[in-house]
Enzyme design. Structure first.
Site, PDB file in Angstrom:
ATOM      1  N   TYR A 143      -3.413 -36.131 -26.183  1.00  0.00           N
ATOM      2  CA  TYR A 143      -3.340 -35.341 -24.898  1.00  0.00           C
ATOM      3  C   TYR A 143      -3.861 -33.599 -25.192  1.00  0.00           C
ATOM      4  O   TYR A 143      -3.703 -33.155 -24.263  1.00  0.00           O
ATOM      5  CB  TYR A 143      -2.294 -35.455 -23.972  1.00  0.00           C
ATOM      6  CG  TYR A 143      -2.225 -37.096 -23.449  1.00  0.00           C
ATOM      7  CD1 TYR A 143      -2.189 -37.976 -24.269  1.00  0.00           C
ATOM      8  CD2 TYR A 143      -2.157 -37.129 -21.946  1.00  0.00           C
ATOM      9  CE1 TYR A 143      -2.160 -39.307 -23.821  1.00  0.00           C
ATOM     10  CE2 TYR A 143      -1.889 -38.379 -21.622  1.00  0.00           C
ATOM     11  CZ  TYR A 143      -2.064 -39.677 -22.496  1.00  0.00           C
ATOM     12  OH  TYR A 143      -2.049 -40.828 -21.988  1.00  0.00           O
ATOM     13  N   LYS A 194       2.815 -45.802 -34.789  1.00  0.00           N
ATOM     14  CA  LYS A 194       1.726 -46.816 -35.428  1.00  0.00           C
ATOM     15  C   LYS A 194       1.519 -46.264 -36.566  1.00  0.00           C
ATOM     16  O   LYS A 194       0.283 -46.247 -37.111  1.00  0.00           O
ATOM     17  CB  LYS A 194       0.745 -47.101 -34.282  1.00  0.00           C
ATOM     18  CG  LYS A 194      -0.252 -48.226 -34.599  1.00  0.00           C
ATOM     19  CD  LYS A 194       0.420 -49.310 -34.430  1.00  0.00           C
ATOM     20  CE  LYS A 194      -0.670 -50.507 -34.773  1.00  0.00           C
ATOM     21  NZ  LYS A 194      -0.203 -51.924 -35.060  1.00  0.00           N
ATOM     22  N   ASP A 227       3.122 -51.887 -30.709  1.00  0.00           N
ATOM     23  CA  ASP A 227       2.872 -52.871 -30.383  1.00  0.00           C
ATOM     24  C   ASP A 227       4.088 -54.020 -30.111  1.00  0.00           C
ATOM     25  O   ASP A 227       4.341 -54.436 -29.317  1.00  0.00           O
ATOM     26  CB  ASP A 227       1.775 -53.594 -31.101  1.00  0.00           C
ATOM     27  CG  ASP A 227       1.777 -53.400 -32.635  1.00  0.00           C
ATOM     28  OD1 ASP A 227       2.751 -52.648 -33.059  1.00  0.00           O
ATOM     29  OD2 ASP A 227       0.887 -53.951 -33.449  1.00  0.00           O
ATOM     30  N   ASP A 251       3.497 -42.395 -22.380  1.00  0.00           N
ATOM     31  CA  ASP A 251       2.518 -42.598 -21.035  1.00  0.00           C
ATOM     32  C   ASP A 251       2.472 -44.209 -20.704  1.00  0.00           C
ATOM     33  O   ASP A 251       2.904 -44.499 -19.670  1.00  0.00           O
ATOM     34  CB  ASP A 251       1.212 -42.059 -21.114  1.00  0.00           C
ATOM     35  CG  ASP A 251       0.656 -42.097 -19.873  1.00  0.00           C
ATOM     36  OD1 ASP A 251       0.999 -42.370 -18.875  1.00  0.00           O
ATOM     37  OD2 ASP A 251      -0.507 -41.618 -19.938  1.00  0.00           O
TER      38      ASP A 251
END
Ligand code: ATP
Length: 359
Positions: A143, A194, A227, A251
């Protein structure tokens, strides 16, 4: 937050767009009831920033706004920004992201607390089984707005979006999560990234987490890839107390969390820089599909006002707002998203009345 003895807390109120303009007046009503009950003084100043103002005179975030907030305010209560008449939502990006970045509101706290077991879509889950906090990094990651187009609009177009992870940014949010857990007597912090695929940026998260967790031996630290985290949140949310993650994953993860507690209308958030002016808002957006109908749920905004009270050191007022929201849900005094038939205003008035009547 330095206490100024005898002085009022100075709150900037930005209702914004769409349902923001409906839920914020209710949250303010509830906040005033809580302050008055506790003998606290409030000085509220409203700002009309949003799509109407932008379309009228081009104003988004005035040049002196950040300086003014730092100097003259203790906290900001914001509704929502976004309007179909501004297709690129330029005003929303300038105001909301502008404030988050320029005030360096690096910690986004999003509680996912189930108030009533009837509200969760999960089968046979008691309230205490869905009770965790997402701590989202709020000033960098994907972002940060770094990137660009090459050969835009052609078949050979290339678009890039940089994932910005700084040592300082990652370390302070991880530390914030551990401090947050300690302050609340919580025992578990799970960091999610991740790093198996994002082998540079998220490798930094893994290394910093390994380092910082050593300073917090009293808190159980774990790690999950994002995930798996989302899968586990739905499968068994009771395993989580505090989740700390990057801007994008926070988010998404906190919206999943909002789904677990009864929907976006109920979810509050705080954009915080400890010790400095900070911003509180419901998690939901401007909801153009229901705006103007008087049916938006004001509870997310009310709970955001409650988080703001806590930030200001008004613990009893924060508790009283949360208690009144719980009571409203328990007694079915809710908007249609929670199965009730009350309007936004009726819910706001009921909660404010309850706050005024109970200690
Ligand atoms: P943003 O991108 O600004 O987060 P969005 O498009 O993701 O916004 P919202 O505006 O939050 O989404 O709306 C998503 C859905 O949730 C819509 O169907 C909307 O009607 C519903 N919703 C949002 N806020 C509320 C609320 N306060 N009460 C009831 N329903 C809501």
């Amino acid at each position: 937050m330095p206490e100024r003895a005898g002085s009022a807390k100075r709150i900037a109120v930005i209702p914004g767009d769409g349902v923001g303009k409906e839920v914020i007046p209710e949250a303010v009503k509830i906040l005033k009831a809580a302050a008055s009950k506790g003998g606290r003084e409030l000085a509220l100043t409203e700002f009309d920033w949003g799509a109407d103002r932008y379309l009228r005179d081009g104003t988004t975030l005035p040049a002196d706004a950040v300086e003014m907030f730092r100097r003259d305010f203790d906290a900001i209560l914001l509704g929502a920004l976004g309007d179909p008449r501004v297709p690129d939502n330029r005003h929303a990006a300038d105001i909301l992201l502008g404030l988050r970045f320029k005030l360096d509101l690096y910690a986004n706290e999003r509680p996912c607390v189930l108030f009533d077991s009837r509200l969760t879509p999960l089968k046979s889950r008691a309230e205490k089984e869905v009770n965790f906090y997402v701590i989202r990094e709020n000033t960098e990651g994907l972002y940060a707005g770094m990137g660009g187009f090459f050969k835009k609009g052609t078949p050979d177009e290339i678009a890039t979006q940089e994932d910005v992870n700084t040592r300082k940014g990652v370390e302070r949010i991880i530390r914030y999560a551990f401090e947050f857990a300690r302050r609340r007597g919580l025992k578990r912090v799970c960091m999610s990234d991740k790093s198996n695929a994002l082998t540079y940026g998220h490798n930094l998260w893994t290394r910093v987490f390994a380092e910082v967790r050593r300073e917090y031996g009293d808190v159980e630290a774990s790690h999950m890839y994002i995930d798996n985290l989302l899968l586990q949140m739905v499968r068994d949310p009771s395993q989580f107390q505090v989740i700390v993650t990057c801007n994008l994953f926070g988010d998404i993860g906190s919206d999943v969390g909002a789904g677990l507690i009864g929907g976006l209308g109920l979810a509050p958030s705080g954009n915080i820089h400890p010790g400095q002016v900070s911003l509180f808002e419901p998690v939901h957006g401007s909801a153009p599909d229901i705006a103007g109908k008087g049916i938006a749920n004001p509870m997310g905004a009310a709970l955001a006002a409650g988080m703001m009270c806590e930030f200001l050191g008004w613990a009893a007022e924060a508790k009283s707002i949360e208690g009144a929201v719980r009571a409203a849900i328990g007694e079915g005094k809710t908007t249609p998203d929670l199965g009730g038939s009350f309007t936004t205003k009726q819910v706001g008035e009921w909660i404010a009345g309850r706050v005024a009547a109970h200690s």
